[in-house]
Design a protein around this motif. Structure first.
Motif, PDB file in Angstrom:
ATOM      1  N   ARG A 108      14.399  -1.538 -14.054  1.00 50.13           N
ATOM      2  CA  ARG A 108      15.090  -0.251 -13.914  1.00 50.13           C
ATOM      3  C   ARG A 108      16.608  -0.337 -13.938  1.00 50.13           C
ATOM      4  O   ARG A 108      17.288   0.675 -14.044  1.00 50.13           O
TER       5      ARG A 108
ATOM      6  N   GLU B 149      18.797  -0.769 -11.551  1.00 47.62           N
ATOM      7  CA  GLU B 149      19.468  -0.058 -10.468  1.00 47.62           C
ATOM      8  C   GLU B 149      20.211  -1.080  -9.613  1.00 47.62           C
ATOM      9  O   GLU B 149      19.623  -2.043  -9.133  1.00 47.62           O
ATOM     10  N   LYS B 150      21.499  -0.866  -9.426  1.00 48.08           N
ATOM     11  CA  LYS B 150      22.359  -1.855  -8.772  1.00 48.08           C
ATOM     12  C   LYS B 150      21.908  -2.200  -7.351  1.00 48.08           C
ATOM     13  O   LYS B 150      21.993  -3.347  -6.938  1.00 48.08           O
TER      14      LYS B 150
ATOM     15  N   TYR C  19      14.604  -4.492 -10.328  1.00 50.09           N
ATOM     16  CA  TYR C  19      15.931  -4.393 -10.947  1.00 50.09           C
ATOM     17  C   TYR C  19      15.841  -4.691 -12.438  1.00 50.09           C
ATOM     18  O   TYR C  19      16.454  -4.006 -13.257  1.00 50.09           O
TER      19      TYR C  19
END
Length: 131
Positions: A98, A100-101, A95
């Motif tokens: 990147r 990303e949630k 995370y």
């Protein structure tokens, strides 16, 4: 024979340019290799392969320990804490790189599960808390 001279000059200039560019390419590659020894693509690929096999080994060991604990009727809190702790660290690390949630969600859930499993293990094994 001026056309022959022109052709000869063209060929020799082309050769010189090609040899010069070869030398430049070799110098550039050599300089890049010296500067980026830690970022060599082959080394990075080898590290990634090693990491992948390490993960496979760790997960296989976690599964084996959990199956063993289930077969003997033992508490699975500690192996589960290790497994979920790994999942949390991996997801949060990804995370961070990147953003990303879903990785944040997996990381947080893994961390909570790991903490609860560890708390359960400590409460089961610490004599003062057993009552």
């Amino acid at each position: 024979p001026w056309p022959v001279c022109l052709i000869w000059r063209f060929i020799s200039n082309t050769r010189c340019r090609k040899e010069g560019s070869r030398m430049e390419k070799q110098e550039i590659l050599e300089k890049s290799r010296k500067e980026n020894q830690l970022c060599d693509e082959g080394i990075l690929r080898a590290q990634e392969k090693g990491r992948q096999w390490g993960v496979v080994g760790f997960l296989a060991l976690c599964v084996a320990v959990q199956v063993y604990h289930l077969a003997l009727g033992l508490d699975n809190s500690l192996p589960l804490a290790f497994f979920l702790g790994y999942v949390a660290c991996e997801a949060l690390g990804r995370y961070r790189a990147r953003r990303e949630k879903h990785l944040l969600v997996v990381g947080c859930l893994g961390a909570l599960g790991s903490l609860f499993s560890l708390a359960s293990y400590v409460m089961d094994t610490l004599p003062a808390l057993q009552g």
